[in-house]
Design a protein around this motif. Structure first.
Motif, PDB file in Angstrom:
ATOM      1  N   ALA A 111     -50.980  24.253  -6.135  1.00  0.00           N
ATOM      2  CA  ALA A 111     -51.702  24.275  -7.136  1.00  0.00           C
ATOM      3  C   ALA A 111     -51.102  24.575  -8.363  1.00  0.00           C
ATOM      4  O   ALA A 111     -51.273  24.063  -9.666  1.00  0.00           O
ATOM      5  CB  ALA A 111     -52.891  25.133  -6.857  1.00  0.00           C
ATOM      6  N   LYS A 112     -50.074  25.139  -8.099  1.00  0.00           N
ATOM      7  CA  LYS A 112     -48.995  25.570  -9.298  1.00  0.00           C
ATOM      8  C   LYS A 112     -48.570  24.342 -10.062  1.00  0.00           C
ATOM      9  O   LYS A 112     -48.026  24.356 -11.309  1.00  0.00           O
ATOM     10  CB  LYS A 112     -48.155  26.625  -9.044  1.00  0.00           C
ATOM     11  N   LEU A 113     -48.189  23.147  -9.119  1.00  0.00           N
ATOM     12  CA  LEU A 113     -47.654  21.891  -9.832  1.00  0.00           C
ATOM     13  C   LEU A 113     -48.461  21.173 -10.775  1.00  0.00           C
ATOM     14  O   LEU A 113     -48.029  20.412 -11.373  1.00  0.00           O
ATOM     15  CB  LEU A 113     -47.195  21.409  -8.429  1.00  0.00           C
ATOM     16  N   TRP A 114     -49.807  21.452 -10.686  1.00  0.00           N
ATOM     17  CA  TRP A 114     -50.830  20.627 -11.360  1.00  0.00           C
ATOM     18  C   TRP A 114     -51.245  21.031 -12.766  1.00  0.00           C
ATOM     19  O   TRP A 114     -51.311  22.358 -12.984  1.00  0.00           O
ATOM     20  CB  TRP A 114     -52.190  20.383 -10.666  1.00  0.00           C
ATOM     21  N   THR A 115     -51.415  20.286 -13.720  1.00  0.00           N
ATOM     22  CA  THR A 115     -51.715  20.505 -15.154  1.00  0.00           C
ATOM     23  C   THR A 115     -53.216  20.591 -15.437  1.00  0.00           C
ATOM     24  O   THR A 115     -53.612  19.570 -14.870  1.00  0.00           O
ATOM     25  CB  THR A 115     -50.815  19.900 -16.195  1.00  0.00           C
ATOM     26  N   VAL A 116     -53.840  21.566 -15.874  1.00  0.00           N
ATOM     27  CA  VAL A 116     -55.238  21.698 -16.096  1.00  0.00           C
ATOM     28  C   VAL A 116     -55.628  21.475 -17.322  1.00  0.00           C
ATOM     29  O   VAL A 116     -54.982  22.403 -18.400  1.00  0.00           O
ATOM     30  CB  VAL A 116     -55.850  22.765 -15.426  1.00  0.00           C
ATOM     31  N   GLN A 117     -56.397  20.774 -17.592  1.00  0.00           N
ATOM     32  CA  GLN A 117     -57.239  20.472 -19.115  1.00  0.00           C
ATOM     33  C   GLN A 117     -58.500  20.578 -18.963  1.00  0.00           C
ATOM     34  O   GLN A 117     -59.203  19.748 -18.311  1.00  0.00           O
ATOM     35  CB  GLN A 117     -56.682  19.046 -19.681  1.00  0.00           C
ATOM     36  N   GLU A 118     -58.973  21.559 -19.694  1.00  0.00           N
ATOM     37  CA  GLU A 118     -60.742  21.923 -19.615  1.00  0.00           C
ATOM     38  C   GLU A 118     -61.313  20.635 -20.365  1.00  0.00           C
ATOM     39  O   GLU A 118     -60.874  20.351 -21.587  1.00  0.00           O
ATOM     40  CB  GLU A 118     -60.798  23.241 -20.268  1.00  0.00           C
ATOM     41  N   ILE A 125     -58.584  24.489  -6.778  1.00  0.00           N
ATOM     42  CA  ILE A 125     -57.806  25.897  -6.728  1.00  0.00           C
ATOM     43  C   ILE A 125     -57.082  26.071  -8.225  1.00  0.00           C
ATOM     44  O   ILE A 125     -57.156  27.127  -8.950  1.00  0.00           O
ATOM     45  CB  ILE A 125     -56.799  26.043  -5.881  1.00  0.00           C
ATOM     46  N   ALA A 126     -56.400  24.809  -8.533  1.00  0.00           N
ATOM     47  CA  ALA A 126     -55.705  24.893  -9.898  1.00  0.00           C
ATOM     48  C   ALA A 126     -56.652  24.871 -10.956  1.00  0.00           C
ATOM     49  O   ALA A 126     -56.375  25.703 -11.960  1.00  0.00           O
ATOM     50  CB  ALA A 126     -54.902  23.442 -10.102  1.00  0.00           C
ATOM     51  N   ALA A 127     -57.838  24.474 -11.080  1.00  0.00           N
ATOM     52  CA  ALA A 127     -58.889  24.554 -12.272  1.00  0.00           C
ATOM     53  C   ALA A 127     -59.597  25.887 -12.270  1.00  0.00           C
ATOM     54  O   ALA A 127     -59.346  26.268 -13.239  1.00  0.00           O
ATOM     55  CB  ALA A 127     -59.795  23.426 -11.928  1.00  0.00           C
ATOM     56  N   ALA A 128     -59.652  26.385 -10.998  1.00  0.00           N
ATOM     57  CA  ALA A 128     -60.281  27.811 -11.019  1.00  0.00           C
ATOM     58  C   ALA A 128     -59.109  28.714 -11.614  1.00  0.00           C
ATOM     59  O   ALA A 128     -59.813  29.591 -12.254  1.00  0.00           O
ATOM     60  CB  ALA A 128     -60.551  28.054  -9.710  1.00  0.00           C
ATOM     61  N   GLU A 129     -57.949  28.442 -11.390  1.00  0.00           N
ATOM     62  CA  GLU A 129     -56.863  29.522 -11.831  1.00  0.00           C
ATOM     63  C   GLU A 129     -56.633  29.494 -13.543  1.00  0.00           C
ATOM     64  O   GLU A 129     -56.381  30.366 -14.119  1.00  0.00           O
ATOM     65  CB  GLU A 129     -55.620  29.360 -11.237  1.00  0.00           C
TER      66      GLU A 129
END
Length: 696
Positions: free
Chosen positions: A604-611, A651-655
């Motif tokens: 999950a640390k490899l993914w970029t999250v945009q709200e 998991i990435a979005a939650a973090e």
């Protein structure tokens, strides 16, 4: 030889006269004796003839002279001299020998002194007591009891019986039969067998183990004599009962053979699988489910030198297992009692037993209380399966299982039916309905058996039904004989998104239209993950039921009770181990889920999250884009939707979601410069120039 008349009863004195009152419950008898017969020998014959239990009773011998004085008491016979006097007197006077049966008392010296007239011998009290307790034989002079004179068989056996002698009493206080090796089949004087049948069985095992045969001399309900089948051989044994009890005691035994080993081993009538099976189970080895016929043949050959082919070894092992576990018939006879004891020991257990009009077995259902109480905490998916039994009466074992939160097998119910058809499956599901009610959120997974489909549709109309993809793959391999599209079928069945399913299914249609039509007829709603109407979670196959059947497969040939009891023992071990592991857990999630999420958290640390908004987030990595809705627990990859466990994107979005309330706010760290603190700041050159300009 004189014939002595024996009458049982008691003496009573009335008005200076003695009367003998005969015992109506015991018969009279005639025993032969002469002046060479000792008192102890004769008394032993009397006790055997009238059936006295030597362990608790003994006899008193007496007689009355017909022409004696009126008040003369009866004369007691307590030793050999008095007995010989009676015989001499008996030749001239018609008299009978009266037998009084009295209870034994402890042979302490004081008691023995008061009852000296009942015992006459030259041996010590200790030796008499040992012979009574261990040898159960009142022939200290070594003579035979003479029962052979009243048998119906004549010939060499009668002569050999007259020559038979008892083994001498040992000086050691431990009897011979207690000094034998625990696993020995040998005989010894004093051994007790519960019935004559048990004694005959031991003689047969002995003849097989020592490689000889024997002939029967006398065989009556209270006497058995045998000798080696080679005429003139000294090996022989004699056993009798004591009183009316059915137990047989070895009274004499000559262990040594005087014949040639080549002669006596040339005949072996007793080496049958039934006897070899009992010999193996009692004196050689175990009969567990992992034991094979070749193991039995090898063990008997090494222990006793018995050679046998595979089929005989197979029959021997089968009979050995019947000796230990009981027969198939006894299994069904013990089933009601076993089920009752299970329910009594496990309150809340559901059991059902159905028989036909002739009381013959039809169906059996068993759901332990632990499974009933635990299922509400499991995911609502039930996997049912059947496996054929291999016992004498065949039958089918039905199982219902699920998975617990740690991905362990959780057995729910067991059923045994006489055959697998519509009636049996419907009956099983109706009993299961008492444990698991029908519900729209319930899913049933099974193979493609038509009886299961019919029963689920009838008993669980609200539940969703799915089929095992493993059985579907096996049918494809058998029917189409090709592996070209096999991987595509697996990818199609396990696809999470509709786009992925359509791509794989189109490839199958292009490569093999016939296989495509077969999969369409199998109904994609039953075997695919994406089209399943209910919540299937990670259950794509019936492997958990197959695994349980595999564990119990070792007992499929056992009686029905021996099939159910290993299942009970297995569940006990599983649940105890899981309870201990659960008590040691330090995390909220189970170890299985923790291990599954461990790799996902790293990825999950490899993914970029945009709200996107308060609920949705866009997750991207390497040109791949997914949208996660944490409120509804959904993701466009659909793993979060179907498996109900967070995917990598979730998991990435939650973090990445900012949670202000959960954050901790502390004062910042300030670096104080050296020197006196300045109250005004330093002005720049532009500011100084501007100030000069305004002044001018």
């Amino acid at each position: 030889m004189d014939q002595v008349i024996l009458v049982c009863g008691t003496w009573k004195a009335q008005q200076n006269q003695w009367f003998f009152i005969a015992d109506k419950c015991r018969r009279s008898a005639i025993v032969g004796a002469d002046l060479e017969t000792s008192y102890n020998d004769f008394r032993g014959r009397v006790m055997e003839e009238i059936g006295v239990d030597r362990r608790i009773d003994e006899v008193q011998l007496s007689y009355m002279i017909t022409k004696s004085v009126v008040n003369t008491p009866p004369l007691r016979v307590t030793n050999s001299l008095q007995f010989w006097s009676f015989l001499k007197l008996f030749r001239n006077h018609k008299a009978r020998l009266c037998v009084e049966i009295v209870k034994k008392t402890p042979c302490h010296q004081g008691v023995r002194d008061r009852r000296q007239d009942l015992f006459v011998d030259s041996d010590s009290d200790e030796e008499d007591d040992e012979e009574m307790r261990f040898d159960c034989c009142d022939d200290p002079d070594g003579a035979s009891s003479g029962d052979e004179e009243y048998g119906t068989t004549k010939g060499r056996f009668a002569k050999e019986e007259e020559e038979m002698f008892y083994l001498p009493a040992k000086e050691d206080s431990i009897p011979a039969f207690l000094q034998l090796e625990r696993g020995s089949v040998e005989l010894a004087v004093g051994q007790r067998y519960p019935t004559k049948k048990a004694l005959v069985l031991r003689l047969k095992m002995l003849s097989v183990a020592l490689k000889f045969d024997y002939s029967v001399g006398y065989s009556t309900p209270s006497l058995l004599t045998v000798c080696c089948w080679i005429e003139g051989c000294t090996w022989r044994a004699r056993a009798t009962t004591i009183g009316s009890a059915p137990e047989f005691y070895i009274k004499s035994y000559v262990q040594e053979h005087s014949c040639s080993v080549t002669e006596r081993s040339s005949r072996s009538r007793q080496a049958k699988p039934e006897l070899l099976g009992r010999l193996y189970s009692e004196f050689v080895g175990c009969v567990g489910p992992t034991v094979l016929p070749c193991h039995v043949a090898d063990a008997l050959n090494k222990r006793y030198g018995i050679k046998m082919d595979y089929w005989k070894a197979h029959c021997t092992l089968r009979f050995a297992r019947e000796v230990i576990s009981g027969s198939s018939e006894s299994g069904y006879e013990d089933l009601p009692v076993y089920l009752y004891m299970i329910r009594r020991a496990n309150l809340g257990t559901l059991i059902k037993l159905e028989v036909d009009a002739e009381d013959r077995f039809k169906f059996m259902f068993l759901a332990f209380a632990a499974s009933i109480h635990g299922f509400p905490y499991m995911r609502k998916v039930v996997v049912v399966d059947a496996t054929y039994l291999q016992g004498k009466y065949k039958g089918t074992l039905l199982t219902a299982t699920t998975q617990d939160g740690n991905f362990n097998i959780f057995p729910i119910a067991f059923g045994v039916v006489y055959t697998e058809n519509n009636e049996s499956w419907e009956w099983f599901f109706r009993q299961l309905h008492l444990v698991i009610p029908d519900d729209e959120g319930l899913a049933m997974i099974s193979d493609r058996h038509k009886s299961i489909k019919h029963a689920i549709k009838k008993v669980y109309p609200l539940a969703s039904r799915g089929i095992c993809t493993y059985h579907l793959h096996k049918n494809i391999l058998l029917r189409f004989r090709t592996r070209d599209c096999f991987d595509l079928v697996k990818k199609t069945a396990s696809a999470y998104t509709l786009l992925e399913f359509n791509q794989h299914f189109a490839q199958i249609e292009a490569l093999d239209p016939e296989l495509h039509n077969y999969l369409v007829e199998a109904d994609v709603r039953l075997w695919t993950r994406v089209h399943f109407s209910g919540n299937r979670y990670n259950f794509t196959t019936s492997n958990i039921a197959e695994s349980l059947n595999s564990v119990l497969s070792l007992f499929r040939g056992s009686p029905i009770v021996q099939l159910l009891d290993p299942a009970r023992s297995l569940m006990t071990r599983w649940f105890v181990a899981r309870r201990k592991n659960a008590s040691l857990m330090k995390t909220t999630l189970t170890r299985g889920v923790e291990k599954l999420l461990e790799s996902r958290v790293d990825n999950a640390k490899l993914w970029t999250v945009q709200e996107i908004d308060g609920d949705q987030s866009q997750v991207t990595c390497g040109g791949i884009l997914h949208v996660v809705n944490l409120t509804e627990r959904k993701c466009t990859c659909r793993r979060f939707d179907l498996d109900k466990l967070p995917c990598v994107h979730a998991i990435a979005a939650a973090e990445a979601v900012e949670n202000v309330i959960a954050k901790v706010c502390k004062p910042p760290t300030v670096h104080q410069p050296p020197g006196r603190p300045k109250n005004s700041r330093m002005k720049s050159a532009l500011e100084v120039t501007m100030e000069i300009f305004y002044v001018l």
